[in-house]
Write a protein that holds these residues in place. Structure first.
Motif, mmCIF file in Angstrom:
data_model
loop_
_atom_site.group_PDB
_atom_site.id
_atom_site.type_symbol
_atom_site.label_atom_id
_atom_site.label_comp_id
_atom_site.label_asym_id
_atom_site.label_seq_id
_atom_site.Cartn_x
_atom_site.Cartn_y
_atom_site.Cartn_z
ATOM 1 N N SER A 26 0.837 -1.210 0.000
ATOM 2 C CA SER A 26 0.000 0.000 0.000
ATOM 3 C C SER A 26 0.861 1.246 0.000
ATOM 4 N N ILE A 27 0.345 2.269 -0.643
ATOM 5 C CA ILE A 27 0.998 3.581 -0.625
ATOM 6 C C ILE A 27 0.052 4.539 0.102
ATOM 7 N N ALA A 28 0.608 5.380 0.963
ATOM 8 C CA ALA A 28 -0.212 6.369 1.677
ATOM 9 C C ALA A 28 0.353 7.752 1.364
ATOM 10 N N LEU A 67 4.292 7.461 1.982
ATOM 11 C CA LEU A 67 4.769 6.292 2.741
ATOM 12 C C LEU A 67 4.376 5.043 1.960
ATOM 13 N N TYR A 68 5.368 4.261 1.558
ATOM 14 C CA TYR A 68 5.110 3.058 0.751
ATOM 15 C C TYR A 68 6.119 2.001 1.215
ATOM 16 N N PRO A 69 5.837 1.368 2.369
ATOM 17 C CA PRO A 69 6.852 0.491 2.979
ATOM 18 C C PRO A 69 7.255 -0.688 2.102
ATOM 19 N N ASP A 70 6.356 -1.146 1.211
ATOM 20 C CA ASP A 70 6.706 -2.283 0.339
ATOM 21 C C ASP A 70 7.167 -1.825 -1.042
ATOM 22 N N ASP A 129 -1.034 -1.820 -4.713
ATOM 23 C CA ASP A 129 -2.414 -2.292 -4.894
ATOM 24 C C ASP A 129 -3.416 -1.348 -4.236
ATOM 25 N N ASN A 130 -2.999 -0.759 -3.113
ATOM 26 C CA ASN A 130 -3.925 0.073 -2.337
ATOM 27 C C ASN A 130 -3.357 1.477 -2.180
ATOM 28 N N ILE A 131 -4.241 2.459 -2.228
ATOM 29 C CA ILE A 131 -3.820 3.848 -1.985
ATOM 30 C C ILE A 131 -4.595 4.350 -0.767
ATOM 31 N N TYR A 132 -3.857 4.699 0.289
ATOM 32 C CA TYR A 132 -4.479 5.280 1.479
ATOM 33 C C TYR A 132 -4.443 6.795 1.358
ATOM 34 N N ASN A 164 -7.313 0.256 -5.412
ATOM 35 C CA ASN A 164 -8.213 0.128 -4.271
ATOM 36 C C ASN A 164 -7.917 1.288 -3.310
ATOM 37 N N TYR A 165 -8.887 2.186 -3.110
ATOM 38 C CA TYR A 165 -8.664 3.351 -2.252
ATOM 39 C C TYR A 165 -9.115 3.055 -0.819
ATOM 40 N N LEU A 166 -8.294 3.445 0.142
ATOM 41 C CA LEU A 166 -8.601 3.203 1.554
ATOM 42 C C LEU A 166 -8.358 4.484 2.344
ATOM 43 N N ARG A 167 -8.873 4.481 3.602
ATOM 44 C CA ARG A 167 -8.789 5.701 4.432
ATOM 45 C C ARG A 167 -7.693 5.570 5.491
ATOM 46 N N SER A 168 -6.858 6.596 5.561
ATOM 47 C CA SER A 168 -5.846 6.645 6.635
ATOM 48 C C SER A 168 -6.449 7.072 7.964
#
Ligand code: GLY
Ligand code: MN
Ligand code: MN
Length: 429
Positions: A26-28, A67-70, A129-132, A164-168
Motif C-alpha cells: 500500500s501507498i499512503a 509512505l510506501y513500505p513495500d 495495490d492500495n492507496i491510502y 483500491n482506495y482506503l482511508r488513513s
C-alpha cells in the motif's frame, strides 16, 4: 516557528506505527494544509495539518509525504516533497526548509522538491495495490469548502481510477489518541505556559480593567515563552458574558462584584493546553459565588476520578450528570420534582450545564479520537464542568487536562491555582 526544534524520533516512531497498520503493498499520501486568504494577497498564519505534522514534523505549507513500505524501489519507501525556495521567496517570505533541515526535522532521508512529486509518484504508484488517502474525519467537523486533501483525492481518483482506495483516518484516530512520552511533555509545556499566563492575569485583574487588556496580558506571556499563540480563540467573559459559551468579543469592562470566566490555552509546537478558570474581579468571591464555584470544583474532582482506562464515554458523562444534578439541588437551582419529571434524553441539569464534560486533547484542541471506545492509558482528556446561571449574571467553568496512566491519572494542570482560597490569596498578595 517559535518553538525549539523537536527530536525527529517522535515522527519516525509515528510513521513506523502507522505503516504497521497498512495492508500489504500500500501507498499512503499526505498533504500539508492549505494556506487560507485573509485579505487580498495576505494569508492567515499557517497552521499545519495535524496528521501531516504527526507523521513528518514538517511545519510548512505545500509539502507532500509518501509512505510506501513495500515499495520495490527502496529509495521511495518514505519520501518527502518540499516547496522549493528561491531568492524571491527568501526575500519576501523568509526562510523555508532546506533538504538537510527537513531531514533533521523529520528523519526522512529521501527529500525532493515539490516539482518532482508527480513524476516520482507515477513511477511507483502502479506497483501498489492500495492507496491510502486522508481526510478530516473529526466527527465534530463538516466541511463547507473543499480543502486540500479532498481536492487531492478527487484528482488522484481521476488519474488512477482502478486502484483500491482506503482511508488513513481510522488508523490515525486510533494512534493519535494514545500520547507518547514526547507528546505528553509538549502538552505539559503548553499547560505550564498557560499556568504562567494565568498567574500573570491573577495579579493584573482589578475592577475597571477591560477584557481585552486581560487578553493582551495572556498573549504577551504566551509569545515570550515561544508559544505559537492561543490554542483557540480565548474567552475572557466577565459577568453576564460568561453565559455565552463561545463568547470571544472580549471587549467589556470588568466590574466590581462580577466573576470573570476564562477559557484559554497556549499552543506550543502544535500541542495544546485547554484551561478554564473563574475568578472574582475584585479579588473576593461573594458567598453565593463561592458556593457555585465550590459546587463546580466538587463536580470536577469527582469527574476527574472517573477519567481512567476502561471508562465508557456515555456512562462517564451520565455519572457526571448525576453528580451535577445533586449539586444543582444543593444550590437551589433544581428541586427533586424537576428531576423526577425530567426527560432522560434532556435531563434537568442541562439547563445549567449544557455542554459535555470532556473531550480528547492533542494536536487538535478537540482531538481526533473515537467516542465509542473505552478510555485508554495515554489518552489526554479535558475535565470541564460548569454552571451557568443567567438570572444571576454568573457563569463558572473550571477545566483541567488529564492524562490517563496505568495507575489512574495525572492532572497536567495540577500546578495551576484552582482552590477559591488560593485564587483570592494570589489576587490579594
Ligand atoms: N476551549 C474549548 C473547549 O473547552 O472545549
Ligand atoms: Mn476550554
Ligand atoms: Mn475544552
Amino acid at each position: 516557528m517559535k518553538y525549539l526544534p523537536l527530536s525527529s524520533d517522535l515522527f519516525t516512531n509515528n510513521r513506523n506505527n502507522f505503516v504497521l497498520r497498512l495492508k500489504s503493498n500500500s501507498i499512503a499520501i499526505f498533504n500539508s494544509s492549505d494556506e487560507y486568504t485573509k485579505s487580498g494577497d495576505q494569508t492567515f498564519t499557517f497552521k499545519q495539518n495535524a496528521d501531516f505534522f504527526y507523521l513528518s514534523g514538517i511545519d510548512q505549507e505545500q509539502c507532500v509525504l509518501i509512505l510506501y513500505p513495500d515499495c520495490p524501489n527502496p529509495l521511495y519507501k518514505e519520501v518527502l516533497f518540499l516547496r522549493q525556495t528561491n531568492e524571491h521567496i527568501a526575500v519576501w517570505e523568509g526562510h523555508k526548509y532546506t533538504k538537510e533541515e527537513a531531514l533533521n526535522a523529520s528523519g526522512i532521508k529521501s527529500i525532493y522538491w515539490l516539482d518532482d512529486f508527480n513524476s516520482i509518484l507515477h513511477s511507483i504508484i502502479n506497483y501498489s495495490d492500495n492507496i491510502y488517502l486522508n481526510t478530516n474525519e473529526n466527527d465534530r467537523y463538516q466541511y463547507t469548502v473543499p480543502y486540500k486533501d479532498l481536492r487531492f483525492a478527487k484528482d488522484l481518483r481521476e488519474r488512477y481510477p482502478l486502484h483500491n482506495y482506503l482511508r488513513s483516518a481510522p488508523i490515525l484516530r486510533d494512534l493519535r489518541s494514545i500520547k507518547s512520552p514526547t507528546e505528553i511533555e509538549l502538552t505539559q509545556k503548553a499547560c505550564d505556559i498557560t499556568n504562567d499566563a494565568f498567574k500573570r492575569v491573577l495579579k493584573f485583574v482589578k475592577p475597571g480593567v477591560t477584557e481585552y487588556e486581560i487578553e493582551a496580558e495572556i498573549i504577551h506571556e504566551f509569545i515570550r515563552q515561544r508559544a505559537t499563540g492561543h490554542a483557540y480563540n480565548p474567552i475572557i467573559a466577565s459577568g453576564p458574558n460568561a453565559n455565552i459559551l463561545h463568547y470571544n468579543d472580549n471587549n467589556q469592562v470588568c466590574k466590581d462584584g462580577d466573576v470573570i470566566l476564562f477559557d484559554f490555552g497556549a499552543e506550543y509546537a502544535n500541542y495544546n493546553a485547554d484551561m478554564s478558570r473563574s475568578i472574582p474581579v475584585n479579588g473576593r468571591f461573594t458567598d453565593r459565588q463561592r458556593a457555585v464555584y465550590n459546587a463546580v470544583l466538587r463536580v470536577m474532582k469527582e469527574a476527574t476520578k472517573m477519567i481512567i482506562a476502561g471508562a465508557i464515554w456515555n456512562e462517564y458523562h451520565e455519572e457526571v450528570g448525576k453528580i451535577m444534578t445533586s449539586e444543582l439541588i444543593g444550590l437551589g437551582l433544581l428541586d427533586k420534582h424537576d428531576v423526577e419529571k425530567q426527560n432522560p434524553a434532556m435531563p434537568a441539569y442541562k439547563k445549567y450545564f449544557m455542554h459535555g464534560t470532556s473531550h480528547h486533547l492533542g494536536l487538535d484542541v478537540h482531538d481526533f479520537a473515537s467516542r465509542y471506545e473505552p478510555f485508554r492509558v495515554g489518552n489526554i482528556l479535558t475535565c470541564e464542568p460548569g454552571i451557568y446561571i443567567q438570572k444571576e449574571n454568573l457563569g463558572i467553568r473550571l477545566e483541567n487536562n488529564i492524562l490517563i496512566t496505568e495507575g489512574g491519572n495525572i492532572d497536567l494542570m495540577a500546578a495551576i491555582p484552582i482552590e477559591a482560597d488560593d485564587i483570592e490569596e494570589i489576587m490579594n498578595s
